[in-house]
Design an enzyme around this catalytic site. Structure first.
Site, PDB file in Angstrom:
ATOM      1  N   ASN A  47     -38.802  10.748 -41.110  1.00 40.47           N
ATOM      2  CA  ASN A  47     -38.485   9.407 -41.602  1.00 40.47           C
ATOM      3  C   ASN A  47     -39.731   8.620 -42.013  1.00 40.47           C
ATOM      4  O   ASN A  47     -39.651   7.727 -42.848  1.00 40.47           O
ATOM      5  CB  ASN A  47     -37.723   8.654 -40.499  1.00 40.47           C
ATOM      6  CG  ASN A  47     -37.676   7.170 -40.741  1.00 40.47           C
ATOM      7  OD1 ASN A  47     -36.968   6.680 -41.621  1.00 40.47           O
ATOM      8  ND2 ASN A  47     -38.449   6.415 -39.957  1.00 40.47           N
ATOM      9  N   LYS A  62     -41.370  11.075 -52.989  1.00 41.86           N
ATOM     10  CA  LYS A  62     -40.016  11.123 -52.431  1.00 41.86           C
ATOM     11  C   LYS A  62     -39.138  12.146 -53.146  1.00 41.86           C
ATOM     12  O   LYS A  62     -38.311  12.819 -52.508  1.00 41.86           O
ATOM     13  CB  LYS A  62     -39.380   9.726 -52.512  1.00 41.86           C
ATOM     14  CG  LYS A  62     -39.918   8.746 -51.487  1.00 41.86           C
ATOM     15  CD  LYS A  62     -39.575   9.177 -50.065  1.00 41.86           C
ATOM     16  CE  LYS A  62     -39.856   8.115 -49.039  1.00 41.86           C
ATOM     17  NZ  LYS A  62     -39.512   8.551 -47.667  1.00 41.86           N
ATOM     18  N   ASP A 101     -51.376  10.393 -36.044  1.00 40.84           N
ATOM     19  CA  ASP A 101     -51.480  10.172 -37.484  1.00 40.84           C
ATOM     20  C   ASP A 101     -51.061  11.475 -38.158  1.00 40.84           C
ATOM     21  O   ASP A 101     -51.839  12.433 -38.224  1.00 40.84           O
ATOM     22  CB  ASP A 101     -52.916   9.804 -37.857  1.00 40.84           C
ATOM     23  CG  ASP A 101     -53.062   9.448 -39.328  1.00 40.84           C
ATOM     24  OD1 ASP A 101     -52.161   9.793 -40.126  1.00 40.84           O
ATOM     25  OD2 ASP A 101     -54.081   8.836 -39.696  1.00 40.84           O
ATOM     26  N   TYR A 142     -44.914   6.709 -55.356  1.00 37.62           N
ATOM     27  CA  TYR A 142     -43.867   6.728 -54.336  1.00 37.62           C
ATOM     28  C   TYR A 142     -42.683   7.583 -54.795  1.00 37.62           C
ATOM     29  O   TYR A 142     -42.173   8.412 -54.036  1.00 37.62           O
ATOM     30  CB  TYR A 142     -43.424   5.294 -54.046  1.00 37.62           C
ATOM     31  CG  TYR A 142     -42.425   5.157 -52.928  1.00 37.62           C
ATOM     32  CD1 TYR A 142     -42.834   5.207 -51.600  1.00 37.62           C
ATOM     33  CD2 TYR A 142     -41.069   4.962 -53.190  1.00 37.62           C
ATOM     34  CE1 TYR A 142     -41.921   5.070 -50.569  1.00 37.62           C
ATOM     35  CE2 TYR A 142     -40.150   4.823 -52.158  1.00 37.62           C
ATOM     36  CZ  TYR A 142     -40.576   4.879 -50.857  1.00 37.62           C
ATOM     37  OH  TYR A 142     -39.668   4.741 -49.834  1.00 37.62           O
TER      38      TYR A 142
END
Length: 258
Positions: free
Chosen positions: A91, A162, A64, A158
Protein backbone atom coordinates in the site's frame (compact mmCIF):
# COMPACT_ATOMS: atom_id res chain seq x y z
CA UNK A 1 -18.40 -9.87 4.80
CA UNK A 2 -17.70 -12.71 7.22
CA UNK A 3 -14.14 -13.58 6.19
CA UNK A 4 -12.13 -14.95 9.08
CA UNK A 5 -8.37 -14.41 9.10
CA UNK A 6 -7.74 -15.86 12.54
CA UNK A 7 -4.17 -17.11 12.81
CA UNK A 8 -3.09 -15.60 9.50
CA UNK A 9 -0.35 -13.00 9.19
CA UNK A 10 -1.07 -9.95 7.07
CA UNK A 11 1.63 -7.42 6.15
CA UNK A 12 0.51 -3.86 5.45
CA UNK A 13 3.01 -1.34 4.11
CA UNK A 14 2.31 2.33 4.61
CA UNK A 15 0.50 1.39 7.82
CA UNK A 16 1.36 4.68 9.53
CA UNK A 17 -1.85 6.37 8.39
CA UNK A 18 -4.51 6.76 5.73
CA UNK A 19 -5.67 3.66 3.88
CA UNK A 20 -2.86 1.63 5.45
CA UNK A 21 -4.08 2.24 8.99
CA UNK A 22 -7.64 1.37 8.01
CA UNK A 23 -6.48 -1.81 6.26
CA UNK A 24 -4.51 -2.86 9.33
CA UNK A 25 -7.44 -2.28 11.67
CA UNK A 26 -9.85 -4.16 9.42
CA UNK A 27 -7.63 -7.22 9.04
CA UNK A 28 -6.92 -7.25 12.79
CA UNK A 29 -10.64 -7.05 13.51
CA UNK A 30 -11.09 -10.21 11.41
CA UNK A 31 -8.55 -12.08 13.53
CA UNK A 32 -5.31 -11.53 11.60
CA UNK A 33 -1.96 -10.87 13.19
CA UNK A 34 -0.95 -7.70 11.39
CA UNK A 35 2.64 -6.70 10.62
CA UNK A 36 2.82 -2.92 10.27
CA UNK A 37 5.53 -1.53 7.98
CA UNK A 38 6.41 2.14 7.41
CA UNK A 39 9.10 4.75 8.00
CA UNK A 40 7.27 6.83 10.64
CA UNK A 41 7.77 5.02 13.94
CA UNK A 42 5.53 7.40 15.89
CA UNK A 43 2.57 6.88 13.57
CA UNK A 44 3.15 3.14 13.42
CA UNK A 45 2.94 3.12 17.21
CA UNK A 46 -0.42 4.91 16.94
CA UNK A 47 -1.72 2.26 14.53
CA UNK A 48 -0.49 -0.55 16.76
CA UNK A 49 -2.06 1.12 19.81
CA UNK A 50 -5.44 1.43 18.13
CA UNK A 51 -5.33 -2.22 17.09
CA UNK A 52 -4.44 -3.28 20.65
CA UNK A 53 -7.30 -1.20 22.06
CA UNK A 54 -9.64 -2.94 19.65
CA UNK A 55 -8.45 -6.37 20.80
CA UNK A 56 -6.18 -7.15 17.88
CA UNK A 57 -2.54 -8.19 17.56
CA UNK A 58 0.16 -6.34 15.64
CA UNK A 59 3.91 -6.11 15.27
CA UNK A 60 5.73 -2.91 14.29
CA UNK A 61 8.50 -2.86 11.67
CA UNK A 62 10.11 0.50 11.00
CA UNK A 63 11.86 0.42 7.63
CA UNK A 64 12.61 2.51 4.59
CA UNK A 65 11.40 0.09 1.94
CA UNK A 66 13.34 1.96 -0.75
CA UNK A 67 16.36 0.03 0.54
CA UNK A 68 16.48 -3.48 -0.93
CA UNK A 69 18.37 -4.93 2.02
CA UNK A 70 15.79 -3.57 4.46
CA UNK A 71 12.98 -5.26 2.51
CA UNK A 72 14.79 -8.56 2.97
CA UNK A 73 15.31 -7.85 6.66
CA UNK A 74 11.76 -6.74 7.40
CA UNK A 75 10.22 -9.86 5.84
CA UNK A 76 12.73 -11.93 7.78
CA UNK A 77 11.77 -10.17 11.00
CA UNK A 78 8.09 -10.78 10.32
CA UNK A 79 8.78 -14.47 9.74
CA UNK A 80 10.83 -14.63 12.93
CA UNK A 81 8.01 -12.96 14.88
CA UNK A 82 5.03 -14.84 13.44
CA UNK A 83 6.53 -17.85 11.60
CA UNK A 84 4.24 -17.36 8.60
CA UNK A 85 3.10 -14.77 6.07
CA UNK A 86 -0.25 -15.14 4.36
CA UNK A 87 -1.10 -11.77 2.85
CA UNK A 88 1.08 -8.87 1.68
CA UNK A 89 -0.70 -5.61 0.85
CA UNK A 90 1.73 -3.26 -0.89
CA UNK A 91 0.00 0.00 0.00
CA UNK A 92 2.89 2.41 0.68
CA UNK A 93 3.29 5.20 -1.88
CA UNK A 94 4.58 8.72 -2.31
CA UNK A 95 3.19 11.37 -4.71
CA UNK A 96 6.52 12.89 -5.64
CA UNK A 97 6.92 16.48 -6.82
CA UNK A 98 4.47 17.68 -9.48
CA UNK A 99 6.52 18.38 -12.62
CA UNK A 100 5.79 18.65 -16.31
CA UNK A 101 7.89 16.16 -18.25
CA UNK A 102 9.66 19.09 -19.94
CA UNK A 103 10.91 20.12 -16.49
CA UNK A 104 11.24 16.65 -14.94
CA UNK A 105 14.19 15.55 -12.87
CA UNK A 106 15.48 11.99 -12.79
CA UNK A 107 15.81 12.28 -9.00
CA UNK A 108 12.06 12.87 -8.66
CA UNK A 109 11.26 9.90 -10.88
CA UNK A 110 13.73 7.68 -9.07
CA UNK A 111 12.26 8.54 -5.68
CA UNK A 112 8.71 7.78 -6.80
CA UNK A 113 9.65 4.56 -8.59
CA UNK A 114 11.73 3.42 -5.62
CA UNK A 115 8.73 3.58 -3.28
CA UNK A 116 5.80 2.96 -5.61
CA UNK A 117 7.14 0.20 -7.87
CA UNK A 118 10.58 -1.15 -6.95
CA UNK A 119 9.81 -1.65 -3.24
CA UNK A 120 6.57 -3.56 -3.90
CA UNK A 121 8.47 -5.83 -6.30
CA UNK A 122 11.24 -6.51 -3.78
CA UNK A 123 8.81 -7.06 -0.91
CA UNK A 124 6.78 -9.45 -3.08
CA UNK A 125 9.98 -11.30 -3.99
CA UNK A 126 10.96 -11.64 -0.36
CA UNK A 127 7.48 -12.69 0.78
CA UNK A 128 7.40 -15.31 -1.96
CA UNK A 129 10.86 -16.72 -1.37
CA UNK A 130 10.81 -16.63 2.43
CA UNK A 131 7.21 -17.67 3.05
CA UNK A 132 4.58 -18.13 0.37
CA UNK A 133 6.24 -20.42 -2.17
CA UNK A 134 7.54 -22.82 0.51
CA UNK A 135 4.07 -22.84 2.12
CA UNK A 136 2.26 -23.32 -1.18
CA UNK A 137 -0.20 -20.53 -0.45
CA UNK A 138 -0.43 -16.78 -0.16
CA UNK A 139 -2.01 -13.60 -1.39
CA UNK A 140 -0.22 -10.60 -2.90
CA UNK A 141 -1.96 -7.27 -3.42
CA UNK A 142 -0.70 -4.06 -4.99
CA UNK A 143 -2.51 -0.78 -4.42
CA UNK A 144 -2.54 1.28 -7.61
CA UNK A 145 -4.41 4.42 -8.63
CA UNK A 146 -6.94 5.49 -11.22
CA UNK A 147 -4.43 8.26 -11.95
CA UNK A 148 -2.36 5.61 -13.75
CA UNK A 149 -4.83 5.65 -16.65
CA UNK A 150 -6.81 8.87 -16.17
CA UNK A 151 -3.64 10.92 -16.37
CA UNK A 152 -3.13 14.47 -15.14
CA UNK A 153 -0.55 17.11 -16.10
CA UNK A 154 2.61 17.08 -13.96
CA UNK A 155 1.91 13.55 -12.68
CA UNK A 156 3.65 11.38 -15.30
CA UNK A 157 6.08 9.97 -12.73
CA UNK A 158 3.26 8.86 -10.45
CA UNK A 159 1.10 7.48 -13.26
CA UNK A 160 3.96 5.51 -14.79
CA UNK A 161 4.95 3.92 -11.49
CA UNK A 162 1.39 3.01 -10.56
CA UNK A 163 0.64 1.61 -14.02
CA UNK A 164 3.70 -0.56 -13.65
CA UNK A 165 2.09 -2.29 -10.67
CA UNK A 166 -0.62 -3.75 -12.89
CA UNK A 167 1.95 -5.27 -15.25
CA UNK A 168 3.93 -6.58 -12.30
CA UNK A 169 0.85 -8.19 -10.72
CA UNK A 170 -0.33 -9.76 -13.96
CA UNK A 171 3.12 -11.22 -14.64
CA UNK A 172 3.38 -12.57 -11.11
CA UNK A 173 -0.09 -14.11 -11.40
CA UNK A 174 1.07 -15.95 -14.53
CA UNK A 175 4.32 -17.08 -12.94
CA UNK A 176 2.57 -18.20 -9.74
CA UNK A 177 -0.62 -19.65 -11.19
CA UNK A 178 -0.08 -23.20 -9.96
CA UNK A 179 1.80 -22.30 -6.77
CA UNK A 180 -1.21 -21.51 -4.57
CA UNK A 181 -0.40 -17.78 -4.55
CA UNK A 182 -2.88 -15.29 -6.00
CA UNK A 183 -1.89 -11.77 -7.10
CA UNK A 184 -4.15 -8.79 -7.79
CA UNK A 185 -4.08 -5.01 -8.01
CA UNK A 186 -6.54 -2.78 -6.16
CA UNK A 187 -6.99 0.38 -8.21
CA UNK A 188 -8.30 3.24 -6.07
CA UNK A 189 -9.79 6.54 -7.11
CA UNK A 190 -9.83 9.74 -5.07
CA UNK A 191 -9.90 8.46 -1.50
CA UNK A 192 -10.91 10.68 1.41
CA UNK A 193 -8.03 11.36 3.75
CA UNK A 194 -4.68 13.06 4.26
CA UNK A 195 -3.22 12.34 0.81
CA UNK A 196 -6.24 13.75 -1.04
CA UNK A 197 -6.37 16.80 1.22
CA UNK A 198 -2.66 17.47 0.59
CA UNK A 199 -3.14 17.17 -3.16
CA UNK A 200 -6.07 19.60 -3.12
CA UNK A 201 -4.15 22.13 -1.05
CA UNK A 202 -1.08 21.89 -3.27
CA UNK A 203 -2.96 22.12 -6.55
CA UNK A 204 -5.18 24.96 -5.34
CA UNK A 205 -2.13 26.96 -4.30
CA UNK A 206 -0.33 26.32 -7.61
CA UNK A 207 -3.32 27.13 -9.82
CA UNK A 208 -4.84 29.93 -7.73
CA UNK A 209 -8.06 28.02 -7.07
CA UNK A 210 -10.38 27.94 -4.09
CA UNK A 211 -9.56 24.71 -2.16
CA UNK A 212 -13.19 24.03 -1.25
CA UNK A 213 -14.40 24.40 -4.82
CA UNK A 214 -11.55 22.26 -6.15
CA UNK A 215 -12.24 19.57 -3.57
CA UNK A 216 -15.93 19.45 -4.52
CA UNK A 217 -15.13 19.35 -8.24
CA UNK A 218 -12.62 16.53 -7.89
CA UNK A 219 -14.88 14.55 -5.58
CA UNK A 220 -17.72 14.74 -8.11
CA UNK A 221 -15.72 13.42 -11.08
CA UNK A 222 -16.65 9.75 -10.68
CA UNK A 223 -20.06 8.22 -11.38
CA UNK A 224 -20.99 8.11 -7.69
CA UNK A 225 -20.20 11.81 -7.39
CA UNK A 226 -18.26 11.42 -4.15
CA UNK A 227 -14.91 10.43 -2.68
CA UNK A 228 -14.14 6.77 -2.07
CA UNK A 229 -13.87 5.98 1.65
CA UNK A 230 -10.87 4.08 3.05
CA UNK A 231 -13.19 1.46 4.56
CA UNK A 232 -14.52 0.71 1.07
CA UNK A 233 -10.99 0.01 -0.16
CA UNK A 234 -10.35 -2.20 2.86
CA UNK A 235 -13.46 -4.29 2.21
CA UNK A 236 -12.26 -5.10 -1.30
CA UNK A 237 -8.81 -6.04 -0.01
CA UNK A 238 -10.35 -8.35 2.57
CA UNK A 239 -12.49 -10.00 -0.08
CA UNK A 240 -9.51 -10.52 -2.40
CA UNK A 241 -7.56 -12.17 0.42
CA UNK A 242 -10.45 -14.44 1.34
CA UNK A 243 -11.49 -17.81 -0.03
CA UNK A 244 -14.49 -16.06 -1.61
CA UNK A 245 -12.07 -14.73 -4.26
CA UNK A 246 -10.27 -18.05 -4.76
CA UNK A 247 -10.58 -17.85 -8.56
CA UNK A 248 -9.48 -14.21 -8.82
CA UNK A 249 -5.87 -13.56 -9.84
CA UNK A 250 -4.04 -11.26 -12.25
CA UNK A 251 -6.83 -8.70 -12.13
CA UNK A 252 -7.16 -4.95 -11.69
CA UNK A 253 -10.02 -4.45 -9.23
CA UNK A 254 -11.29 -0.88 -9.52
CA UNK A 255 -12.49 0.87 -6.36
CA UNK A 256 -12.94 4.23 -7.98
CA UNK A 257 -16.62 5.15 -7.77
CA UNK A 258 -16.96 4.36 -11.46
Amino acid sequence: MSSDFTGQVVVITGASGGIGRVLARRYAARGANVALVARRSDELAVTAGVIAEEGGAASVHVADIREESLCHEVIGAIMQRWDRLDVLVNNAAVPGIDQRVSDATVANWQNVFATNLFAPMVLAREALSQAMIPAGSGNLQFVSSAAARVVQPKKAHYAAAKLGLSALAQTLALELGTSGVRVNTVVVGSVAGELFDSYVARRAAEDGLDPGELRSRLAALNKLGRLVQPDEVAEVSLWLASDAASAITGQDINVTGG
